[in-house]
Scaffold this motif. Structure first.
Motif, PDB file in Angstrom:
ATOM      1  N   VAL A  21       0.754  -0.987   0.039  1.00  0.00           N
ATOM      2  CA  VAL A  21       0.023  -0.196   0.272  1.00  0.00           C
ATOM      3  C   VAL A  21       1.343   0.960  -0.517  1.00  0.00           C
ATOM      4  CG1 VAL A  21      -2.084   1.173   1.425  1.00  0.00           C
ATOM      5  CG2 VAL A  21      -1.717  -1.036   1.147  1.00  0.00           C
ATOM      6  N   LEU A  23       0.601   4.654   0.204  1.00  0.00           N
ATOM      7  CA  LEU A  23       0.014   6.644  -0.037  1.00  0.00           C
ATOM      8  C   LEU A  23       0.790   7.402   0.078  1.00  0.00           C
ATOM      9  CD1 LEU A  23      -0.625   5.760   4.302  1.00  0.00           C
ATOM     10  CD2 LEU A  23      -1.151   4.980   2.427  1.00  0.00           C
ATOM     11  N   VAL A  65      -2.896   5.149  -3.413  1.00  0.00           N
ATOM     12  CA  VAL A  65      -4.181   5.958  -2.321  1.00  0.00           C
ATOM     13  C   VAL A  65      -3.216   6.900  -2.977  1.00  0.00           C
ATOM     14  CG1 VAL A  65      -5.176   6.538  -0.920  1.00  0.00           C
ATOM     15  CG2 VAL A  65      -5.034   4.511  -0.731  1.00  0.00           C
ATOM     16  N   CYS A  66      -4.185   7.763  -3.642  1.00  0.00           N
ATOM     17  CA  CYS A  66      -3.799   9.386  -4.192  1.00  0.00           C
ATOM     18  C   CYS A  66      -5.057  10.011  -3.602  1.00  0.00           C
ATOM     19  CB  CYS A  66      -3.872   9.319  -5.559  1.00  0.00           C
ATOM     20  SG  CYS A  66      -2.580   7.797  -6.296  1.00  0.00           S
ATOM     21  N   LYS A  84      -7.062   3.517  -5.713  1.00  0.00           N
ATOM     22  CA  LYS A  84      -7.824   4.515  -4.375  1.00  0.00           C
ATOM     23  C   LYS A  84      -7.754   5.932  -3.912  1.00  0.00           C
ATOM     24  CE  LYS A  84     -10.633   2.551  -1.685  1.00  0.00           C
ATOM     25  NZ  LYS A  84     -11.920   1.677  -2.045  1.00  0.00           N
ATOM     26  N   ASN A  86      -8.155   9.143  -2.756  1.00  0.00           N
ATOM     27  CA  ASN A  86      -9.008  10.193  -0.982  1.00  0.00           C
ATOM     28  C   ASN A  86      -9.075  11.665  -1.259  1.00  0.00           C
ATOM     29  OD1 ASN A  86      -8.672  10.827   1.117  1.00  0.00           O
ATOM     30  ND2 ASN A  86      -6.964  10.652   1.789  1.00  0.00           N
ATOM     31  N   SER A  96      -6.342   8.489   5.317  1.00  0.00           N
ATOM     32  CA  SER A  96      -5.193   7.271   3.336  1.00  0.00           C
ATOM     33  C   SER A  96      -5.051   5.949   3.865  1.00  0.00           C
ATOM     34  CB  SER A  96      -4.267   8.541   3.390  1.00  0.00           C
ATOM     35  OG  SER A  96      -4.277   9.089   2.445  1.00  0.00           O
ATOM     36  N   LEU A  99      -8.728   3.474   3.781  1.00  0.00           N
ATOM     37  CA  LEU A  99      -8.115   3.336   2.532  1.00  0.00           C
ATOM     38  C   LEU A  99      -7.784   1.930   1.943  1.00  0.00           C
ATOM     39  CD1 LEU A  99      -9.311   6.792   0.788  1.00  0.00           C
ATOM     40  CD2 LEU A  99     -10.782   5.291   1.844  1.00  0.00           C
ATOM     41  N   GLY A 100      -6.414   2.472   2.113  1.00  0.00           N
ATOM     42  CA  GLY A 100      -5.047   1.619   1.424  1.00  0.00           C
ATOM     43  C   GLY A 100      -5.698   0.429   1.715  1.00  0.00           C
TER      44      GLY A 100
END
Length: 200
Positions: A21, A23, A65-66, A84, A86, A96, A99-100
């Motif tokens: 993941v 971030l 996660v962007c 994913k 954010n 973040s 979400l990940g």
């Protein structure tokens, strides 16, 4: 598919069993108005350095996660990352992370390796060392260590996913790092980029 093998008396999780993941949705307030993660370092956008190390690791699942409209989302996707978004980066790093981790759980990952997009110098060999130190029972958290201080990148067992999803603010998974098995790395390798001067 194997998820772990034995190294002496210790389990080692295989890359194919984890979700990596990345971030990469931070607001970068100390960097100024520019998008820190898209700033060039050695001719390559900053966050792509970490993304390439993940690609070299060949993790079973890759998640980036962007922030919305991230200029790097396409680059991450070309490296095999699921994106994913954010939409609320102002909620802090933990949002973040949540979400990940949710995406890692949905993908069925046995553990999640969490990396920060502003740490461009981490080597793939160090990521493999984190996996080698993992045991779901004896060492469910394996963290990097700079001068004895636990920090990302860090590997978290699936049993901790709920805790990670419930964290808040900018602390993310920091509360879990206190009991982590530590894998040391040189300070320069674990350096992060906070200000424009750091790029120089």
């Amino acid at each position: 598919m194997r998820s772990a093998r034995r190294v002496g008396e210790q389990a080692m999780i295989e890359p194919e069993a984890i979700a990596a993941v990345l971030l990469a949705a931070g607001r970068s307030q100390r960097f100024g108005a520019r998008d820190k993660l898209a700033e060039p370092l050695g001719g390559v956008p900053l966050a792509l350095h970490a993304a390439r190390r993940i690609a070299d690791l060949d993790a079973g699942v890759r998640i980036a996660v962007c922030a919305e409209e991230s200029p790097l989302a396409g680059e991450f996707a070309r490296l095999g990352f699921a994106i994913k978004v954010n939409a609320e980066p102002e909620l802090g790093l933990s949002h973040s992370l949540a979400l990940g981790i949710e995406a890692a759980a949905v993908a069925g990952a046995r553990a999640a390796l969490v990396l920060l997009g502003d740490m461009p110098f981490v080597r793939t060999d160090h990521l493999r060392a984190l996996l080698a130190g993992f045991d779901p029972d004896e060492a469910p958290v394996v963290a990097s260590a700079r001068e004895g201080i636990a920090m990302p990148p860090a590997l978290f067992a699936r049993s901790l996913f709920d805790t990670l999803r419930d964290s808040s603010g900018d602390r993310g998974g920091r509360a879990l790092l206190g009991a982590a098995r530590l894998v040391a790395a040189p300070a320069a390798e674990l350096a992060d980029i906070d200000r424009p001067a750091d790029l120089r």
